[in-house]
Design a protein around this motif. Structure first.
Motif, PDB file in Angstrom:
ATOM      1  N   TRP A 151       0.823  -1.209   0.000  1.00  0.00           N
ATOM      2  CA  TRP A 151       0.000   0.000   0.000  1.00  0.00           C
ATOM      3  C   TRP A 151       0.857   1.259   0.000  1.00  0.00           C
ATOM      4  CZ3 TRP A 151      -0.935   4.414   2.650  1.00  0.00           C
ATOM      5  CH2 TRP A 151      -2.095   5.105   2.307  1.00  0.00           C
ATOM      6  N   THR A 152       1.958   1.261   0.736  1.00  0.00           N
ATOM      7  CA  THR A 152       2.781   2.474   0.828  1.00  0.00           C
ATOM      8  C   THR A 152       3.301   2.918  -0.537  1.00  0.00           C
ATOM      9  OG1 THR A 152       4.760   1.186   1.329  1.00  0.00           O
ATOM     10  CG2 THR A 152       3.492   2.009   3.195  1.00  0.00           C
ATOM     11  N   LEU A 153       3.524   1.964  -1.438  1.00  0.00           N
ATOM     12  CA  LEU A 153       4.035   2.296  -2.766  1.00  0.00           C
ATOM     13  C   LEU A 153       2.947   2.386  -3.830  1.00  0.00           C
ATOM     14  CD1 LEU A 153       7.158  -0.043  -2.821  1.00  0.00           C
ATOM     15  CD2 LEU A 153       7.119   2.434  -2.449  1.00  0.00           C
ATOM     16  N   HIS A 154       1.918   1.554  -3.706  1.00  0.00           N
ATOM     17  CA  HIS A 154       0.968   1.408  -4.816  1.00  0.00           C
ATOM     18  C   HIS A 154      -0.466   1.805  -4.493  1.00  0.00           C
ATOM     19  CE1 HIS A 154       4.148  -0.579  -7.018  1.00  0.00           C
ATOM     20  NE2 HIS A 154       4.380  -1.321  -5.954  1.00  0.00           N
ATOM     21  N   ARG A 155      -0.773   2.062  -3.278  1.00  0.00           N
ATOM     22  CA  ARG A 155      -2.087   2.519  -2.808  1.00  0.00           C
ATOM     23  C   ARG A 155      -3.255   1.811  -3.481  1.00  0.00           C
ATOM     24  NH1 ARG A 155      -1.275   6.947   0.909  1.00  0.00           N
ATOM     25  NH2 ARG A 155       0.924   7.437   0.805  1.00  0.00           N
ATOM     26  N   ASP A 156      -4.040   2.507  -4.291  1.00  0.00           N
ATOM     27  CA  ASP A 156      -5.248   1.918  -4.891  1.00  0.00           C
ATOM     28  C   ASP A 156      -4.941   0.691  -5.748  1.00  0.00           C
ATOM     29  OD1 ASP A 156      -6.840   3.800  -3.659  1.00  0.00           O
ATOM     30  OD2 ASP A 156      -6.953   5.112  -5.412  1.00  0.00           O
ATOM     31  N   ALA A 157      -3.824   0.701  -6.437  1.00  0.00           N
ATOM     32  CA  ALA A 157      -3.459  -0.462  -7.253  1.00  0.00           C
ATOM     33  C   ALA A 157      -3.216  -1.686  -6.368  1.00  0.00           C
ATOM     34  CB  ALA A 157      -2.224  -0.160  -8.097  1.00  0.00           C
ATOM     35  N   ALA A 158      -2.675  -1.478  -5.178  1.00  0.00           N
ATOM     36  CA  ALA A 158      -2.466  -2.588  -4.249  1.00  0.00           C
ATOM     37  C   ALA A 158      -3.805  -3.158  -3.789  1.00  0.00           C
ATOM     38  CB  ALA A 158      -1.636  -2.135  -3.054  1.00  0.00           C
ATOM     39  N   VAL A 159      -4.766  -2.296  -3.532  1.00  0.00           N
ATOM     40  CA  VAL A 159      -6.104  -2.750  -3.112  1.00  0.00           C
ATOM     41  C   VAL A 159      -6.761  -3.533  -4.247  1.00  0.00           C
ATOM     42  CG1 VAL A 159      -8.397  -2.022  -2.337  1.00  0.00           C
ATOM     43  CG2 VAL A 159      -6.352  -0.827  -1.502  1.00  0.00           C
ATOM     44  N   THR A 160      -6.678  -3.013  -5.451  1.00  0.00           N
ATOM     45  CA  THR A 160      -7.249  -3.706  -6.611  1.00  0.00           C
ATOM     46  C   THR A 160      -6.619  -5.090  -6.771  1.00  0.00           C
ATOM     47  OG1 THR A 160      -7.727  -1.616  -7.707  1.00  0.00           O
ATOM     48  CG2 THR A 160      -7.598  -3.567  -9.113  1.00  0.00           C
ATOM     49  N   SER A 161      -5.321  -5.171  -6.619  1.00  0.00           N
ATOM     50  CA  SER A 161      -4.629  -6.460  -6.738  1.00  0.00           C
ATOM     51  C   SER A 161      -5.034  -7.420  -5.625  1.00  0.00           C
ATOM     52  CB  SER A 161      -3.118  -6.249  -6.718  1.00  0.00           C
ATOM     53  OG  SER A 161      -2.714  -5.536  -7.866  1.00  0.00           O
ATOM     54  N   ALA A 162      -5.152  -6.912  -4.404  1.00  0.00           N
ATOM     55  CA  ALA A 162      -5.583  -7.761  -3.291  1.00  0.00           C
ATOM     56  C   ALA A 162      -6.980  -8.318  -3.546  1.00  0.00           C
ATOM     57  CB  ALA A 162      -5.553  -6.976  -1.985  1.00  0.00           C
ATOM     58  N   LYS A 163      -7.862  -7.479  -4.049  1.00  0.00           N
ATOM     59  CA  LYS A 163      -9.217  -7.947  -4.367  1.00  0.00           C
ATOM     60  C   LYS A 163      -9.176  -9.024  -5.453  1.00  0.00           C
ATOM     61  CE  LYS A 163     -11.705  -3.760  -3.069  1.00  0.00           C
ATOM     62  NZ  LYS A 163     -12.528  -2.628  -3.534  1.00  0.00           N
ATOM     63  N   ARG A 164      -8.365  -8.802  -6.462  1.00  0.00           N
ATOM     64  CA  ARG A 164      -8.240  -9.789  -7.543  1.00  0.00           C
ATOM     65  C   ARG A 164      -7.750 -11.129  -6.995  1.00  0.00           C
ATOM     66  NH1 ARG A 164      -4.748  -7.059 -10.991  1.00  0.00           N
ATOM     67  NH2 ARG A 164      -6.481  -5.684 -11.439  1.00  0.00           N
ATOM     68  N   LEU A 165      -6.751 -11.090  -6.131  1.00  0.00           N
ATOM     69  CA  LEU A 165      -6.224 -12.313  -5.531  1.00  0.00           C
ATOM     70  C   LEU A 165      -7.264 -12.974  -4.619  1.00  0.00           C
ATOM     71  CD1 LEU A 165      -2.624 -11.080  -4.710  1.00  0.00           C
ATOM     72  CD2 LEU A 165      -3.250 -12.825  -6.405  1.00  0.00           C
ATOM     73  N   GLY A 166      -7.974 -12.171  -3.856  1.00  0.00           N
ATOM     74  CA  GLY A 166      -9.010 -12.711  -2.985  1.00  0.00           C
ATOM     75  C   GLY A 166     -10.122 -13.388  -3.761  1.00  0.00           C
ATOM     76  N   HIS A 167     -10.534 -12.778  -4.856  1.00  0.00           N
ATOM     77  CA  HIS A 167     -11.575 -13.388  -5.685  1.00  0.00           C
ATOM     78  C   HIS A 167     -11.032 -14.635  -6.395  1.00  0.00           C
ATOM     79  CE1 HIS A 167     -14.744 -10.545  -4.902  1.00  0.00           C
ATOM     80  NE2 HIS A 167     -13.844  -9.569  -4.997  1.00  0.00           N
ATOM     81  N   GLY A 168      -9.742 -14.656  -6.662  1.00  0.00           N
ATOM     82  CA  GLY A 168      -9.124 -15.865  -7.216  1.00  0.00           C
ATOM     83  C   GLY A 168      -9.215 -17.029  -6.226  1.00  0.00           C
ATOM     84  N   LEU A 169      -9.048 -16.734  -4.924  1.00  0.00           N
ATOM     85  CA  LEU A 169      -9.236 -17.783  -3.923  1.00  0.00           C
ATOM     86  C   LEU A 169     -10.665 -18.316  -3.942  1.00  0.00           C
ATOM     87  CD1 LEU A 169      -7.451 -16.490  -0.676  1.00  0.00           C
ATOM     88  CD2 LEU A 169      -6.782 -18.402  -2.126  1.00  0.00           C
ATOM     89  N   ARG A 170     -11.613 -17.409  -4.097  1.00  0.00           N
ATOM     90  CA  ARG A 170     -13.016 -17.816  -4.142  1.00  0.00           C
ATOM     91  C   ARG A 170     -13.242 -18.748  -5.333  1.00  0.00           C
ATOM     92  NH1 ARG A 170     -16.381 -16.976  -1.124  1.00  0.00           N
ATOM     93  NH2 ARG A 170     -15.779 -14.981  -0.309  1.00  0.00           N
ATOM     94  N   GLN A 171     -12.649 -18.423  -6.474  1.00  0.00           N
ATOM     95  CA  GLN A 171     -12.816 -19.272  -7.656  1.00  0.00           C
ATOM     96  C   GLN A 171     -12.199 -20.646  -7.423  1.00  0.00           C
ATOM     97  OE1 GLN A 171     -11.116 -16.815 -10.707  1.00  0.00           O
ATOM     98  NE2 GLN A 171     -13.001 -15.646 -11.004  1.00  0.00           N
ATOM     99  N   LEU A 172     -11.086 -20.719  -6.705  1.00  0.00           N
ATOM    100  CA  LEU A 172     -10.485 -22.011  -6.387  1.00  0.00           C
ATOM    101  C   LEU A 172     -11.426 -22.836  -5.510  1.00  0.00           C
ATOM    102  CD1 LEU A 172      -6.774 -21.072  -5.560  1.00  0.00           C
ATOM    103  CD2 LEU A 172      -7.607 -22.356  -7.527  1.00  0.00           C
ATOM    104  N   GLU A 173     -12.150 -22.182  -4.635  1.00  0.00           N
ATOM    105  CA  GLU A 173     -13.101 -22.884  -3.773  1.00  0.00           C
ATOM    106  C   GLU A 173     -14.230 -23.515  -4.590  1.00  0.00           C
ATOM    107  OE1 GLU A 173     -13.246 -23.095  -0.127  1.00  0.00           O
ATOM    108  OE2 GLU A 173     -11.153 -22.670  -0.545  1.00  0.00           O
ATOM    109  N   GLU A 174     -14.562 -22.894  -5.704  1.00  0.00           N
ATOM    110  CA  GLU A 174     -15.676 -23.360  -6.522  1.00  0.00           C
ATOM    111  C   GLU A 174     -15.287 -24.517  -7.433  1.00  0.00           C
ATOM    112  OE1 GLU A 174     -16.957 -19.788  -8.457  1.00  0.00           O
ATOM    113  OE2 GLU A 174     -17.656 -18.881  -6.587  1.00  0.00           O
ATOM    114  N   ILE A 175     -13.996 -24.749  -7.595  1.00  0.00           N
ATOM    115  CA  ILE A 175     -13.542 -25.829  -8.494  1.00  0.00           C
ATOM    116  C   ILE A 175     -13.667 -27.162  -7.814  1.00  0.00           C
ATOM    117  CG2 ILE A 175     -11.523 -26.776  -9.671  1.00  0.00           C
ATOM    118  CD1 ILE A 175     -10.634 -23.926 -10.216  1.00  0.00           C
TER     119      ILE A 175
END
Length: 175
Positions: A151-175
């Motif tokens: 966050w200290t370096l990338h702020r909003d881009a870091a949040v967007t990436s974290a959300k993308r990774l979190g939703h990727g975990l959700r997709q793994l749960e659905e497989i």
């Protein structure tokens, strides 16, 4: 926790968050706590106890900030969780985790390492409960920790990436 102890812990937390663990003198910590030196030492008899009290206070505030009144829907809770980490970083500490900072300042302290471990485990456990990502404590913690560091370096881009990774975990749960 008594009102006096709460006041002391809150003041100590602010002082350590603002100035680190090495810089503030005992007089600075007394002033931040808003009590006499005698009262400060009555409640926290050593500098190590002051650090632990500050971190215990922060632990409660952080958990409350992240998890109180999260949306019920797991996907919405996941996004809100990452947004709340970003808000915390913007308003409370733009330079990283205070718990890691305390351990870095005193690497041999067993009580600090235990508190760090307990804090991170509680964050991970509650994140899993809120998001419905059963048995993904480690993965969620890695994403949350990565967000606090990036966050200290990338702020909003870091949040967007974290959300993308979190939703990727959700997709793994659905497989």
């Amino acid at each position: 926790m008594t009102d006096t102890m709460h006041k002391i812990a809150a003041g100590l937390e602010r002082a350590f968050a603002a100035r680190g663990f090495a810089e503030p003198s005992v007089e600075d910590l007394r002033d931040a706590a808003g009590v006499s030196l005698r009262t400060l030492y009555k409640y926290v008899p050593s500098r190590a106890d002051m650090v632990l009290a500050a971190l215990e206070h922060r632990h409660g505030r952080y958990l409350s900030h992240l998890f109180d009144d999260l949306p019920d829907a797991p996907e919405s809770a996941l996004d809100a969780l990452f947004d709340r980490v970003a808000i915390w970083m913007a308003t409370e500490t733009s330079h990283g985790c205070l718990f890691h900072g305390a351990v870095a300042a005193e690497p041999g302290s067993v009580p600090l390492r235990e508190l760090l471990s307990r804090h991170k485990a509680e964050v991970a456990r509650r994140a899993v409960e809120a998001t419905g990502l059963a048995e993904r404590e480690t993965e969620l913690l890695v994403i949350l920790e990565g967000l606090t560091q990036a966050w200290t370096l990338h702020r909003d881009a870091a949040v967007t990436s974290a959300k993308r990774l979190g939703h990727g975990l959700r997709q793994l749960e659905e497989i």
